[in-house]
Design a protein around this motif. Sequence first.
Motif, PDB file in Angstrom:
ATOM      1  N   TYR A 144     -22.279 -26.870 -37.002  1.00  0.00           N
ATOM      2  CA  TYR A 144     -23.195 -27.477 -37.151  1.00  0.00           C
ATOM      3  C   TYR A 144     -23.229 -27.165 -38.769  1.00  0.00           C
ATOM      4  N   CYS A 145     -24.096 -28.089 -39.266  1.00  0.00           N
ATOM      5  CA  CYS A 145     -25.004 -28.526 -40.826  1.00  0.00           C
ATOM      6  C   CYS A 145     -26.086 -27.571 -40.710  1.00  0.00           C
ATOM      7  N   VAL A 146     -25.650 -26.649 -41.526  1.00  0.00           N
ATOM      8  CA  VAL A 146     -27.519 -26.358 -41.782  1.00  0.00           C
ATOM      9  C   VAL A 146     -28.115 -26.736 -43.251  1.00  0.00           C
ATOM     10  N   ALA A 147     -29.384 -27.130 -43.655  1.00  0.00           N
ATOM     11  CA  ALA A 147     -29.661 -27.412 -44.436  1.00  0.00           C
ATOM     12  C   ALA A 147     -31.109 -26.770 -44.801  1.00  0.00           C
ATOM     13  N   TRP A 148     -31.889 -26.917 -45.500  1.00  0.00           N
ATOM     14  CA  TRP A 148     -33.073 -27.079 -46.203  1.00  0.00           C
ATOM     15  C   TRP A 148     -33.491 -28.096 -47.017  1.00  0.00           C
ATOM     16  N   ILE A 185     -25.622 -26.465 -46.296  1.00  0.00           N
ATOM     17  CA  ILE A 185     -24.115 -26.394 -46.402  1.00  0.00           C
ATOM     18  C   ILE A 185     -23.134 -26.840 -44.492  1.00  0.00           C
ATOM     19  N   ASP A 186     -22.127 -27.639 -44.705  1.00  0.00           N
ATOM     20  CA  ASP A 186     -21.719 -27.981 -43.234  1.00  0.00           C
ATOM     21  C   ASP A 186     -20.592 -27.521 -42.513  1.00  0.00           C
ATOM     22  N   SER A 187     -20.085 -27.069 -42.085  1.00  0.00           N
ATOM     23  CA  SER A 187     -19.110 -26.583 -41.121  1.00  0.00           C
ATOM     24  C   SER A 187     -17.886 -25.771 -41.901  1.00  0.00           C
ATOM     25  N   GLY A 188     -17.609 -26.979 -42.672  1.00  0.00           N
ATOM     26  CA  GLY A 188     -16.791 -26.605 -43.700  1.00  0.00           C
ATOM     27  C   GLY A 188     -16.545 -25.684 -44.527  1.00  0.00           C
ATOM     28  N   GLY A 189     -18.387 -24.914 -45.375  1.00  0.00           N
ATOM     29  CA  GLY A 189     -18.345 -25.040 -46.088  1.00  0.00           C
ATOM     30  C   GLY A 189     -19.014 -25.835 -47.778  1.00  0.00           C
ATOM     31  N   THR A 190     -18.956 -26.889 -47.156  1.00  0.00           N
ATOM     32  CA  THR A 190     -19.244 -28.054 -48.520  1.00  0.00           C
ATOM     33  C   THR A 190     -20.502 -28.142 -49.115  1.00  0.00           C
TER      34      THR A 190
END
Length: 126
Positions: A32-36, A51-56
């Motif tokens: 998952y992408c997680v965000a604020w 921040i996405d699952s790839g760390g970007t």
Amino acid sequence: QVHLVESGGGSVQAGGSLRLSCATSGYNYDNYCVAWFRQTPGEEREGVAAIDSGGTTGYAESVKGRFTISEDSAKKTLYLQMDSLKPEDTAMYYCAAGPYIPVSRMIPPPSWFNYWGQGTQVTVSA
């Protein structure tokens, strides 16, 4: 089954710091992408950091250099370190999660996220 719970909000003076946390459960966090996001009455929900699952990672221009998003994937917990807070940062802050969402130069829009926390209030006084 999916739960996101924010904590760490409060009232601070301009220039102060807060660290928000979002504890998650009930899904495959690593995919998952997680965000604020944040929102004030009468305004659209605004992406703050993601921040996405790839760390970007991606940040709103208004918070670059002041906010830092991070995560502990083992604990399935998302964080937002907020430094040099300004009165205009005052808002209800929400964490969100969605599957297979990439982060590029733009924070993905709220409609792409299917899970949301209840929000935690941040108030910054001048």
